[in-house]
Design an enzyme around this catalytic site. Structure first.
Site, PDB file in Angstrom:
ATOM      1  N   TYR A  84       0.823  -1.202   0.000  1.00  0.00           N
ATOM      2  CA  TYR A  84       0.000   0.000   0.000  1.00  0.00           C
ATOM      3  C   TYR A  84       0.855   1.248   0.000  1.00  0.00           C
ATOM      4  O   TYR A  84       2.070   1.187   0.211  1.00  0.00           O
ATOM      5  CB  TYR A  84      -0.955   0.003   1.199  1.00  0.00           C
ATOM      6  CG  TYR A  84      -0.309   0.326   2.536  1.00  0.00           C
ATOM      7  CD1 TYR A  84       0.521  -0.580   3.174  1.00  0.00           C
ATOM      8  CD2 TYR A  84      -0.539   1.558   3.156  1.00  0.00           C
ATOM      9  CE1 TYR A  84       1.094  -0.285   4.405  1.00  0.00           C
ATOM     10  CE2 TYR A  84       0.032   1.861   4.388  1.00  0.00           C
ATOM     11  CZ  TYR A  84       0.849   0.935   5.008  1.00  0.00           C
ATOM     12  OH  TYR A  84       1.433   1.231   6.215  1.00  0.00           O
ATOM     13  N   ARG A 142       8.362   4.078  -4.615  1.00  0.00           N
ATOM     14  CA  ARG A 142       8.409   3.099  -3.506  1.00  0.00           C
ATOM     15  C   ARG A 142       7.396   1.984  -3.742  1.00  0.00           C
ATOM     16  O   ARG A 142       7.679   0.817  -3.484  1.00  0.00           O
ATOM     17  CB  ARG A 142       8.153   3.790  -2.167  1.00  0.00           C
ATOM     18  CG  ARG A 142       8.313   2.825  -0.988  1.00  0.00           C
ATOM     19  CD  ARG A 142       8.253   3.529   0.350  1.00  0.00           C
ATOM     20  NE  ARG A 142       6.944   4.111   0.601  1.00  0.00           N
ATOM     21  CZ  ARG A 142       6.657   4.901   1.633  1.00  0.00           C
ATOM     22  NH1 ARG A 142       7.588   5.198   2.517  1.00  0.00           N
ATOM     23  NH2 ARG A 142       5.454   5.384   1.794  1.00  0.00           N
ATOM     24  N   ARG A 184      -7.807 -20.364  -1.707  1.00  0.00           N
ATOM     25  CA  ARG A 184      -6.798 -20.222  -0.662  1.00  0.00           C
ATOM     26  C   ARG A 184      -5.717 -21.303  -0.755  1.00  0.00           C
ATOM     27  O   ARG A 184      -6.013 -22.499  -0.705  1.00  0.00           O
ATOM     28  CB  ARG A 184      -7.452 -20.275   0.725  1.00  0.00           C
ATOM     29  CG  ARG A 184      -6.457 -19.995   1.837  1.00  0.00           C
ATOM     30  CD  ARG A 184      -7.122 -19.906   3.192  1.00  0.00           C
ATOM     31  NE  ARG A 184      -6.148 -19.565   4.212  1.00  0.00           N
ATOM     32  CZ  ARG A 184      -5.347 -20.448   4.805  1.00  0.00           C
ATOM     33  NH1 ARG A 184      -5.427 -21.723   4.488  1.00  0.00           N
ATOM     34  NH2 ARG A 184      -4.470 -20.045   5.713  1.00  0.00           N
ATOM     35  N   HIS A 242      -1.241 -21.128   0.154  1.00  0.00           N
ATOM     36  CA  HIS A 242      -0.191 -20.171   0.529  1.00  0.00           C
ATOM     37  C   HIS A 242       0.683 -19.750  -0.660  1.00  0.00           C
ATOM     38  O   HIS A 242       0.996 -18.587  -0.824  1.00  0.00           O
ATOM     39  CB  HIS A 242       0.693 -20.752   1.641  1.00  0.00           C
ATOM     40  CG  HIS A 242       0.001 -20.812   2.963  1.00  0.00           C
ATOM     41  ND1 HIS A 242      -1.087 -21.614   3.192  1.00  0.00           N
ATOM     42  CD2 HIS A 242       0.238 -20.170   4.121  1.00  0.00           C
ATOM     43  CE1 HIS A 242      -1.494 -21.453   4.441  1.00  0.00           C
ATOM     44  NE2 HIS A 242      -0.705 -20.581   5.036  1.00  0.00           N
ATOM     45  N   LYS A 302       6.544  -2.002   1.968  1.00  0.00           N
ATOM     46  CA  LYS A 302       5.365  -1.394   2.585  1.00  0.00           C
ATOM     47  C   LYS A 302       4.163  -2.320   2.415  1.00  0.00           C
ATOM     48  O   LYS A 302       3.261  -2.078   1.611  1.00  0.00           O
ATOM     49  CB  LYS A 302       5.097   0.002   1.983  1.00  0.00           C
ATOM     50  CG  LYS A 302       4.180   0.843   2.866  1.00  0.00           C
ATOM     51  CD  LYS A 302       4.227   2.300   2.485  1.00  0.00           C
ATOM     52  CE  LYS A 302       3.197   3.143   3.213  1.00  0.00           C
ATOM     53  NZ  LYS A 302       3.310   3.171   4.676  1.00  0.00           N
ATOM     54  N   GLU A 329      11.559   2.290  14.644  1.00  0.00           N
ATOM     55  CA  GLU A 329      10.683   3.352  14.135  1.00  0.00           C
ATOM     56  C   GLU A 329       9.351   3.257  14.863  1.00  0.00           C
ATOM     57  O   GLU A 329       9.146   2.369  15.684  1.00  0.00           O
ATOM     58  CB  GLU A 329      10.483   3.193  12.620  1.00  0.00           C
ATOM     59  CG  GLU A 329       9.825   1.881  12.250  1.00  0.00           C
ATOM     60  CD  GLU A 329       9.675   1.639  10.754  1.00  0.00           C
ATOM     61  OE1 GLU A 329       9.556   2.593   9.978  1.00  0.00           O
ATOM     62  OE2 GLU A 329       9.657   0.454  10.383  1.00  0.00           O
ATOM     63  N   LEU A 352      10.883   1.019   7.486  1.00  0.00           N
ATOM     64  CA  LEU A 352      10.334   1.503   6.227  1.00  0.00           C
ATOM     65  C   LEU A 352      10.985   2.848   5.937  1.00  0.00           C
ATOM     66  O   LEU A 352      10.960   3.741   6.793  1.00  0.00           O
ATOM     67  CB  LEU A 352       8.816   1.681   6.317  1.00  0.00           C
ATOM     68  CG  LEU A 352       8.251   2.165   4.982  1.00  0.00           C
ATOM     69  CD1 LEU A 352       8.121   1.007   4.001  1.00  0.00           C
ATOM     70  CD2 LEU A 352       6.924   2.856   5.166  1.00  0.00           C
TER      71      LEU A 352
END
Ligand code: PDD
Length: 306
Positions: A32, A51, A99, A101, A147, A181, A206
């Protein structure tokens, strides 16, 4: 009406939905970006898009639409939602598949969702009064440079901070006691020598786009800085401290774990950097974040490369 964008369609926000087998929902398999909008304009759009490109590459997810189309959709969301000040949130997941993995085989289209949120930056007292933070163990994985939407450890620590009446939790590496952070922001101090300090960009944090812009502003303002990890003790002895993110800009920290920082008031370096950032966001300064994909795993690798 408030709009959300979902896979090619602008929908009423209240009706917007994705499939229950979206891999974002089942595995947090996605990435995101949050981009600030100030006076109707996106702040640091290019660096955020760069990014996003790196996050997608690291997870082998294709762009859901071409980059110029993504930028067009961002603009359209701002226009449709009449956004002046606030943020654009965009999320790309690997898509919908039964579903399992391992990545789905065959043609699964990455899913793109976008929302906006109105915010009144001018009225936020955090910039003038400062905020308190707590420290909490960093429980995250080893690729914090990506991210991803996999944010559960961040949510747990942010909840701890909220319950303590604080704005953020500064996460502490359990191995060496250094601050990595915040849960949704980068951490900064002004040390006893008057130097601005923040952790270097490695896989341990990040690399904030706001962080990159602030480093540029520090340079312009003649504020000396070092990119080095600092301990909780160093932070508590600091003259000033602050957090940075797309929506926090430069938010002064006046208390850590209940202990006042400096004289417990917002200090001059914080004020200077926030003023510089506000000018930048308003388009009065031009030199801001320049993204680089080249991020070493840790400080030791960065030292070897230097
Ligand atoms: N968070 N570190 C973490 C863990 C973050 O989640 C963020 C941003 C930052 C600062 O990055 P930037 O300056 O590019 O916003 C650092 C966003 C705002 C969020 O999750 O809402």
């Amino acid at each position: 009406m408030r709009y959300a964008y979902v896979n090619g369609r602008y929908l009423p926000h209240k009706d917007a939905a994705v499939h229950i087998e979206d891999r974002g929902y089942q595995f947090a398999d996605g990435v995101y970006e949050v981009v600030t909008v100030k006076d109707g304009k996106l702040v640091d759009k290019q660096a955020h898009m760069d990014r996003l490109d790196r996050s997608l590459k690291e997870l082998e997810i294709a762009w859901p639409v071409a980059r110029p189309v993504m930028e067009m959709i961002m603009g359209e969301m701002i226009r449709r939602n009449g956004l002046r000040d606030g943020l654009v949130y965009m999320q790309v997941t690997r898509g919908v598949a039964p579903r399992n993995h391992a990545f789905p085989t065959g043609a699964v289209r990455p899913a793109l969702v976008m929302t906006t949120k109105k915010m009144n930056f001018a009225k936020m007292t955090k910039f003038t009064d400062g905020v308190s933070v707590i420290t909490a163990p960093d429980m995250r994985w080893t690729r914090r440079d990506i991210k991803t939407i996999s944010l559960l450890p961040n949510c747990l620590n942010k909840q701890k901070a909220t319950e303590a009446g604080c704005y953020e939790a500064w996460q502490v590496d359990p191995k060496d006691g250094t601050i990595t952070e915040g849960t949704a922001s980068n951490a900064w101090i002004i040390n006893d020598k008057g130097e601005l300090m923040t952790r270097p960009a490695t896989h341990r944090i990040l690399n904030g786009v706001t962080r990159l812009t602030i480093l540029k502003i520090a340079e312009q303002e003649g504020v000396p800085f070092v990119e080095r990890a600092f301990s909780v003790e160093e932070a508590k002895r600091a003259k000033e401290a602050f957090v940075s993110s797309a929506t926090s800009f430069v938010t002064p920290v006046v208390e850590i774990d209940g202990q006042p920082i400096g004289d417990g008031k917002v200090g001059p370096v914080c004020k200077k950097l926030l003023a510089g950032y506000n000018e930048y966001a308003a388009g009065l300064r031009t030199e801001g974040a320049v993204w680089s994909d080249d991020i070493p795993a840790d400080e030791a690798e960065a030292d070897r490369a230097a």
